[in-house]
Design an enzyme around this catalytic site. Structure first.
Site, short mmCIF file in Angstrom:
data_model
loop_
_atom_site.label_atom_id
_atom_site.label_comp_id
_atom_site.label_asym_id
_atom_site.label_seq_id
_atom_site.Cartn_x
_atom_site.Cartn_y
_atom_site.Cartn_z
N LYS A 15 -5.12 26.04 3.93
CA LYS A 15 -6.58 26.01 4.06
C LYS A 15 -7.01 26.21 5.52
O LYS A 15 -7.87 27.05 5.80
CB LYS A 15 -7.15 24.67 3.56
CG LYS A 15 -6.81 24.34 2.12
CD LYS A 15 -7.51 23.07 1.64
CE LYS A 15 -7.06 21.80 2.33
NZ LYS A 15 -5.67 21.38 2.07
N ARG A 88 -13.21 16.81 -1.70
CA ARG A 88 -11.91 16.40 -2.22
C ARG A 88 -12.05 15.45 -3.40
O ARG A 88 -11.04 14.98 -3.92
CB ARG A 88 -11.09 15.74 -1.12
CG ARG A 88 -10.30 16.76 -0.31
CD ARG A 88 -9.55 16.05 0.80
NE ARG A 88 -8.41 16.81 1.23
CZ ARG A 88 -8.11 17.05 2.50
NH1 ARG A 88 -8.87 16.58 3.46
NH2 ARG A 88 -7.05 17.73 2.82
N ARG A 127 4.80 21.95 10.95
CA ARG A 127 3.43 22.06 11.46
C ARG A 127 3.20 21.27 12.75
O ARG A 127 3.54 20.10 12.84
CB ARG A 127 2.45 21.58 10.39
CG ARG A 127 1.00 21.57 10.86
CD ARG A 127 0.03 21.61 9.73
NE ARG A 127 0.00 20.42 8.91
CZ ARG A 127 -0.74 20.29 7.82
NH1 ARG A 127 -1.49 21.32 7.42
NH2 ARG A 127 -0.73 19.18 7.14
N ARG A 160 0.87 15.99 13.81
CA ARG A 160 -0.20 15.18 13.25
C ARG A 160 0.39 13.84 12.83
O ARG A 160 1.47 13.79 12.25
CB ARG A 160 -0.78 15.87 12.02
CG ARG A 160 -1.87 16.84 12.35
CD ARG A 160 -2.31 17.62 11.16
NE ARG A 160 -2.66 16.80 10.00
CZ ARG A 160 -3.34 17.26 8.97
NH1 ARG A 160 -3.75 18.51 8.97
NH2 ARG A 160 -3.61 16.49 7.94
N ARG A 171 -0.45 11.58 0.09
CA ARG A 171 -1.53 12.59 0.09
C ARG A 171 -1.43 13.49 -1.14
O ARG A 171 -2.44 13.90 -1.71
CB ARG A 171 -1.46 13.42 1.39
CG ARG A 171 -2.00 12.66 2.58
CD ARG A 171 -1.44 13.15 3.89
NE ARG A 171 -1.87 14.47 4.25
CZ ARG A 171 -1.19 15.28 5.06
NH1 ARG A 171 -0.04 14.90 5.58
NH2 ARG A 171 -1.66 16.46 5.34
P1 AMP Z 1 -6.76 17.37 6.51
O1 AMP Z 1 -6.81 17.64 7.97
O2 AMP Z 1 -7.74 18.21 5.73
O3 AMP Z 1 -5.37 17.43 5.94
O4 AMP Z 1 -7.25 15.85 6.33
C1 AMP Z 1 -6.54 14.78 6.93
C2 AMP Z 1 -6.97 13.45 6.31
O5 AMP Z 1 -8.38 13.24 6.55
C3 AMP Z 1 -6.81 13.37 4.79
O6 AMP Z 1 -5.49 13.02 4.41
C4 AMP Z 1 -7.82 12.28 4.47
O7 AMP Z 1 -7.35 11.00 4.82
C5 AMP Z 1 -8.98 12.61 5.42
N1 AMP Z 1 -9.93 13.57 4.80
C6 AMP Z 1 -10.18 14.84 5.19
N2 AMP Z 1 -11.10 15.43 4.41
C7 AMP Z 1 -11.44 14.49 3.47
C8 AMP Z 1 -12.33 14.48 2.37
N3 AMP Z 1 -13.07 15.55 2.03
N4 AMP Z 1 -12.40 13.34 1.63
C9 AMP Z 1 -11.69 12.24 1.94
N5 AMP Z 1 -10.81 12.19 2.96
C10 AMP Z 1 -10.70 13.29 3.73
#
Ligand code: AMP
Length: 215
Positions: A15, A88, A127, A160, A171
């Site tokens: 993404k 999400r 990553r 990360r 996740r």
């Molecule tokens: P990402 O960078 O998109 O992988 O997001 C990292 C973390 O941020 C996720 O594992 C969630 O804990 C939180 N997060 C990001 N986007 C959302 C969302 N739309 N809803 C809930 N938690 C989110």
């Protein structure tokens, strides 16, 4: 040209990488809610600290926090966006639908990136994120080692905090339970596009571009 888009898919399904390619080619803003949360955490804001206990555990952050972040982003920008990792949950998708309906600008497309778990695991292990410009870098693809510098800005690469195997499993579980239902949600609205995400980023992007440019 489609201008209001969301990107769905499990962790490390591409993404963020596709969002970056879309921004480079079409100049559309590509907010990543995860990246915004990481910035709020570094700045130690109240919202950031409230979110941190969930992100660090690999859990989804509660809808009300996420919707606050998205609403404030929408208020500060023009009508075009590619949301990476939002929505999400069905609650978030419904909230987005209401926010956009109020502006008379409905969502154009939802992409769902489809990849195997073996690929996800491999990508998460490789990553790195640039601490300076936020670029996503894959060891073995963009740089030779985790100690290399960011190929875009020369910044230091970091892992990360949530890219561990244990957190990834949580996740994935969150994705299957709460986020995967969104694929049917957008399919029912006729705006879902499934994109096979195993290929190299440029070749996945060719499919994404073709969809974006179709009227
Ligand atoms: P990402 O960078 O998109 O992988 O997001 C990292 C973390 O941020 C996720 O594992 C969630 O804990 C939180 N997060 C990001 N986007 C959302 C969302 N739309 N809803 C809930 N938690 C989110």
């Amino acid at each position: 040209m489609k201008r209001r888009i969301v990107l769905l898919g499990p962790p490390a399904s591409g993404k963020g990488t596709q969002a970056e390619l879309i921004r480079e080619k079409y100049g559309i803003e590509t907010p990543s809610v995860g990246a915004i949360l990481r910035e709020l955490q570094v700045a130690k804001t109240d919202l950031g600290m409230r979110a941190a206990k969930y992100t660090n555990a690999g859990l989804l952050v509660p809808d009300e926090i996420i919707i606050e972040v998205v609403q404030s982003w929408l208020e500060k920008h023009d009508g075009a966006f590619v949301f990476d990792g939002f929505p999400r949950t069905t609650g978030q998708a419904e909230a987005l639908e209401i926010l956009l309906a109020k502006r008379g600008t409905p969502l154009d497309l939802a992409f769902s990136f489809e990849v195997d778990f073996a690929t996800i695991q491999d990508r998460v292990c490789r990553r790195m994120v640039c601490g300076q410009c936020g670029s996503i870098v894959s060891v073995g693809l963009h740089v030779t080692s985790a100690l290399s510098l960011c190929p875009r800005c020369g910044g230091t690469l970091e892992r990360r905090g949530d890219d561990t195997l244990e957190t990834l499993m949580r996740r994935m579980q969150e994705y299957r339970e709460k986020s995967e239902p969104l694929v049917s949600y957008y399919e029912a609205r006729g705006i879902l596009r499934r994109i096979p995400g195993e290929a190299m980023p440029e070749s996945v992007f060719a499919s994404v571009s073709a969809e974006l440019e179709t009227d």
